[in-house]
Design a protein around this motif. Structure first.
Motif, PDB file in Angstrom:
ATOM      1  N   LYS A 229       9.746 -11.213 -22.737  1.00 52.28           N
ATOM      2  CA  LYS A 229      10.688 -12.324 -22.835  1.00 52.28           C
ATOM      3  C   LYS A 229      10.123 -13.571 -22.167  1.00 52.28           C
ATOM      4  O   LYS A 229      10.208 -14.683 -22.721  1.00 52.28           O
ATOM      5  CB  LYS A 229      12.021 -11.948 -22.175  1.00 52.28           C
ATOM      6  CG  LYS A 229      13.075 -13.045 -22.271  1.00 52.28           C
ATOM      7  CD  LYS A 229      14.350 -12.660 -21.547  1.00 52.28           C
ATOM      8  CE  LYS A 229      15.095 -11.584 -22.287  1.00 52.28           C
ATOM      9  NZ  LYS A 229      16.439 -11.340 -21.676  1.00 52.28           N
TER      10      LYS A 229
ATOM     11  N   SER B  59      13.059   6.849 -11.722  1.00 51.96           N
ATOM     12  CA  SER B  59      13.487   5.488 -11.375  1.00 51.96           C
ATOM     13  C   SER B  59      12.384   4.477 -11.666  1.00 51.96           C
ATOM     14  O   SER B  59      12.640   3.381 -12.193  1.00 51.96           O
ATOM     15  CB  SER B  59      13.881   5.419  -9.896  1.00 51.96           C
ATOM     16  OG  SER B  59      14.986   6.246  -9.627  1.00 51.96           O
TER      17      SER B  59
ATOM     18  N   GLN C  10      12.012   3.896 -15.370  1.00 56.49           N
ATOM     19  CA  GLN C  10      13.069   3.004 -15.856  1.00 56.49           C
ATOM     20  C   GLN C  10      12.758   1.549 -15.511  1.00 56.49           C
ATOM     21  O   GLN C  10      12.890   0.654 -16.352  1.00 56.49           O
ATOM     22  CB  GLN C  10      14.410   3.413 -15.248  1.00 56.49           C
ATOM     23  CG  GLN C  10      15.588   2.582 -15.735  1.00 56.49           C
ATOM     24  CD  GLN C  10      16.911   3.052 -15.155  1.00 56.49           C
ATOM     25  OE1 GLN C  10      16.972   4.072 -14.486  1.00 56.49           O
ATOM     26  NE2 GLN C  10      17.969   2.294 -15.400  1.00 56.49           N
ATOM     27  N   ARG C  11      12.328   1.312 -14.256  1.00 61.23           N
ATOM     28  CA  ARG C  11      11.996  -0.053 -13.835  1.00 61.23           C
ATOM     29  C   ARG C  11      10.786  -0.572 -14.602  1.00 61.23           C
ATOM     30  O   ARG C  11      10.750  -1.755 -14.990  1.00 61.23           O
ATOM     31  CB  ARG C  11      11.723  -0.092 -12.327  1.00 61.23           C
ATOM     32  CG  ARG C  11      11.242  -1.445 -11.807  1.00 61.23           C
ATOM     33  CD  ARG C  11      12.191  -2.549 -12.179  1.00 61.23           C
ATOM     34  NE  ARG C  11      11.619  -3.875 -11.968  1.00 61.23           N
ATOM     35  CZ  ARG C  11      11.998  -4.967 -12.609  1.00 61.23           C
ATOM     36  NH1 ARG C  11      12.962  -4.909 -13.540  1.00 61.23           N
ATOM     37  NH2 ARG C  11      11.429  -6.122 -12.377  1.00 61.23           N
ATOM     38  N   ARG C  12       9.817   0.312 -14.879  1.00 63.31           N
ATOM     39  CA  ARG C  12       8.622  -0.097 -15.623  1.00 63.31           C
ATOM     40  C   ARG C  12       9.014  -0.562 -17.028  1.00 63.31           C
ATOM     41  O   ARG C  12       8.505  -1.582 -17.528  1.00 63.31           O
ATOM     42  CB  ARG C  12       7.645   1.073 -15.711  1.00 63.31           C
ATOM     43  CG  ARG C  12       6.340   0.736 -16.426  1.00 63.31           C
ATOM     44  CD  ARG C  12       5.468   1.984 -16.527  1.00 63.31           C
ATOM     45  NE  ARG C  12       4.242   1.741 -17.242  1.00 63.31           N
ATOM     46  CZ  ARG C  12       3.351   2.681 -17.543  1.00 63.31           C
ATOM     47  NH1 ARG C  12       3.583   3.935 -17.173  1.00 63.31           N
ATOM     48  NH2 ARG C  12       2.242   2.387 -18.195  1.00 63.31           N
ATOM     49  N   ASN C  13       9.922   0.169 -17.652  1.00 58.46           N
ATOM     50  CA  ASN C  13      10.370  -0.215 -18.995  1.00 58.46           C
ATOM     51  C   ASN C  13      11.096  -1.561 -18.963  1.00 58.46           C
ATOM     52  O   ASN C  13      10.896  -2.418 -19.840  1.00 58.46           O
ATOM     53  CB  ASN C  13      11.300   0.862 -19.557  1.00 58.46           C
ATOM     54  CG  ASN C  13      10.568   2.167 -19.839  1.00 58.46           C
ATOM     55  OD1 ASN C  13       9.352   2.190 -19.961  1.00 58.46           O
ATOM     56  ND2 ASN C  13      11.318   3.264 -19.939  1.00 58.46           N
ATOM     57  N   GLU C  14      11.945  -1.733 -17.941  1.00 59.87           N
ATOM     58  CA  GLU C  14      12.678  -3.003 -17.819  1.00 59.87           C
ATOM     59  C   GLU C  14      11.722  -4.169 -17.596  1.00 59.87           C
ATOM     60  O   GLU C  14      11.870  -5.245 -18.202  1.00 59.87           O
ATOM     61  CB  GLU C  14      13.670  -2.918 -16.661  1.00 59.87           C
ATOM     62  CG  GLU C  14      14.821  -1.944 -16.886  1.00 59.87           C
ATOM     63  CD  GLU C  14      15.646  -1.718 -15.626  1.00 59.87           C
ATOM     64  OE1 GLU C  14      15.217  -2.220 -14.552  1.00 59.87           O
ATOM     65  OE2 GLU C  14      16.697  -1.061 -15.702  1.00 59.87           O
ATOM     66  N   ALA C  15      10.756  -3.969 -16.685  1.00 61.80           N
ATOM     67  CA  ALA C  15       9.807  -5.045 -16.368  1.00 61.80           C
ATOM     68  C   ALA C  15       8.949  -5.398 -17.574  1.00 61.80           C
ATOM     69  O   ALA C  15       8.631  -6.585 -17.811  1.00 61.80           O
ATOM     70  CB  ALA C  15       8.924  -4.624 -15.199  1.00 61.80           C
ATOM     71  N   SER C  16       8.581  -4.399 -18.366  1.00 63.65           N
ATOM     72  CA  SER C  16       7.765  -4.651 -19.561  1.00 63.65           C
ATOM     73  C   SER C  16       8.527  -5.519 -20.553  1.00 63.65           C
ATOM     74  O   SER C  16       7.952  -6.428 -21.192  1.00 63.65           O
ATOM     75  CB  SER C  16       7.367  -3.318 -20.210  1.00 63.65           C
ATOM     76  OG  SER C  16       6.547  -2.566 -19.341  1.00 63.65           O
ATOM     77  N   LYS C  17       9.830  -5.228 -20.689  1.00 59.81           N
ATOM     78  CA  LYS C  17      10.645  -6.062 -21.580  1.00 59.81           C
ATOM     79  C   LYS C  17      10.749  -7.489 -21.049  1.00 59.81           C
ATOM     80  O   LYS C  17      10.700  -8.466 -21.814  1.00 59.81           O
ATOM     81  CB  LYS C  17      12.045  -5.464 -21.719  1.00 59.81           C
ATOM     82  CG  LYS C  17      12.079  -4.157 -22.499  1.00 59.81           C
ATOM     83  CD  LYS C  17      13.504  -3.602 -22.562  1.00 59.81           C
ATOM     84  CE  LYS C  17      13.537  -2.287 -23.317  1.00 59.81           C
ATOM     85  NZ  LYS C  17      14.908  -1.696 -23.348  1.00 59.81           N
ATOM     86  N   GLU C  18      10.896  -7.616 -19.714  1.00 65.66           N
ATOM     87  CA  GLU C  18      10.995  -8.941 -19.108  1.00 65.66           C
ATOM     88  C   GLU C  18       9.717  -9.734 -19.309  1.00 65.66           C
ATOM     89  O   GLU C  18       9.749 -10.955 -19.533  1.00 65.66           O
ATOM     90  CB  GLU C  18      11.296  -8.811 -17.615  1.00 65.66           C
ATOM     91  CG  GLU C  18      12.702  -8.293 -17.318  1.00 65.66           C
ATOM     92  CD  GLU C  18      12.920  -8.039 -15.838  1.00 65.66           C
ATOM     93  OE1 GLU C  18      12.133  -8.575 -15.037  1.00 65.66           O
ATOM     94  OE2 GLU C  18      13.863  -7.304 -15.486  1.00 65.66           O
TER      95      GLU C  18
END
Length: 429
Positions: A60, A46, A49-57
């Motif tokens: 951006k 989990s 997954q959150r680390r990958n999402e935050a890195s993309k954010e």
């Protein structure tokens, strides 16, 4: 090693199986550790997954000229937490593996229950009614009278529980091994192997000697161990392999020295060659399809028995009970040869071979698999091992069964070609 999925699905059945081995219920403790490990793994996934999402954010936000400090702190905190969880997960996994690797194999249903060898079940006796041999007080007296068995010199060189053979007795030991290897390779389809006599920890772990039985082994000053049996290197030939189904069975044989500390045998069999720190064996190992291992077990036992039949030695076969079956075995047949010079000349049966079906117990530890129907799915092979035979004890049996009143020893007919045609061993003059 045990399949954790089976324990998850039916802990009661696992506890029942371990109870036959004399173990208290284990499933609850194992499943608690397993849950902790799975919870840790789930949290790690989990967080990843959150680390990958935050890195993309972060990318951006920065591309739009925004402030990404909060997101960057979140990623840093996640990284720290993940590192902590990875260490915790490794510790839990090692702890779980340690518990599972310390538990013995599950016994076959037809293995008789019982606390020790007194509950073993006789399957068959072969060779005529056992008789004492008045010419054979025991192999020590026979060998020393011949002048070819010397325990005093062996003790000077190496201490207690070693032997030294000279002349024709040394040749007879070699003849026995050569004869056995020839029959197993030429008639029974085993491939002869000349393996290393020293192995690493992983090989002994794979066959179940480590970590539980380390005190029974000899270790070098480096990172090697002397083999307690050729079963270890022969079985580990399949370690880490994915075999084609049509390759099975693999059948190996080897003649090697074996080294054992005999840590638990203080005071037992201190006379002669029955129980030594160094002895030799011709070993058989089979790697089979799971559906064929029971059939292979019977075949292997028959191969070992054939050696005794051709040597003209009386023996019996027993099924070991639950309390006498070895750690890694699902089922074991012991072959016991008649030694007329033992038990103060009254004679007795002594083990000369153990043939064991280990099922997938060793294969799971070694990660030895086969490809099912040539597809992508794999399964664990089954492994079997047996002595065919313990050469030193076979030598004892020949001496005590073939001793003559004049102190000489007749040589079994099948061994004479390996002895240069010699028919009898007599005292050196």
């Amino acid at each position: 090693m045990h399949d954790i999925r089976w324990i998850r699905e039916d802990g009661a059945a696992f506890d029942k199986a371990m109870a036959r081995r004399g173990f208290a219920p284990q499933a609850h403790t194992i499943l608690d550790m397993d849950k902790q490990w799975r919870d840790t793994t789930t949290e790690l996934q989990s967080l990843q997954q959150r680390r990958n999402e935050a890195s993309k954010e972060i990318g951006k936000v920065k591309s739009q000229g925004g402030d990404a400090d909060a997101l960057m702190k979140e990623v840093a905190d996640i990284k720290d937490r993940m590192q902590s969880l990875e260490e915790e997960g490794r510790a839990l996994s090692e702890k779980l593996d340690a518990v599972l690797s310390g538990l013995p194999n599950v016994l076959d249903e037809d293995v008789p229950d019982g606390p020790d060898e007194s509950a073993n079940v006789l399957l068959r006796s072969v060779g005529g009614a056992p008789e004492t041999n008045a010419a054979a007080p025991d192999h020590v007296a026979i060998g020393e009278k011949l002048g070819m068995m010397d325990f005093e010199t062996a003790a000077k060189l190496s201490g207690a529980r070693f032997s030294l053979l000279r002349g024709q007795l040394a040749r007879l030991e070699r003849a026995l091994a050569s004869y056995m290897l020839d029959i197993h390779t030429d008639e029974f389809g085993y491939t002869e192997i000349s393996p290393p006599y020293m192995v690493r920890d992983t090989a002994l772990y794979g066959t179940g000697q480590l970590p539980k039985f380390g005190e029974d082994l000899f270790r070098t000053t480096g990172d090697h161990w002397l083999i307690p049996t050729a079963e270890v290197p022969l079985t580990n030939i399949a370690a880490g392999e994915i075999l084609a189904e049509e390759e099975l069975p693999l059948r190996f044989t080897a003649y090697t020295p074996c080294f054992r500390s005999e840590a638990g045998s203080a005071g037992r069999d201190t006379r002669g060659m029955i129980r030594l720190h160094q002895f030799s064996k011709v070993e058989l190992v089979s790697v089979t399809h799971p559906d064929k291992s029971m059939e292979e077990h019977e075949r292997m036992t028959g191969c070992a028995e054939e050696m005794l039949k051709r040597l003209g030695l009386s023996y019996r076969v027993v099924t070991l009970c639950s309390g006498d079956t070895g750690f890694g075995a699902r089922k074991t047949y012991d072959i016991e040869v008649w030694l007329p010079g033992q038990d103060d000349g009254k004679g007795m049966y002594r083990e000369i071979s153990s043939c064991s079906n280990c099922g997938d117990f060793q294969a799971r530890r070694m990660k030895a698999r086969y490809r099912i129907d040539g597809g992508k799915q794999t399964g664990f092979v089954h492994t079997l091992n047996g002595s065919a035979l313990a050469v030193g004890r076979t030598l004892i049996a020949v001496l005590e069964n073939y001793a003559e009143a004049d102190g000489s020893v007749s040589i079994p007919e099948v061994l004479r070609p390996y002895m240069g045609g010699l028919e009898k061993i007599s005292a050196e003059g």
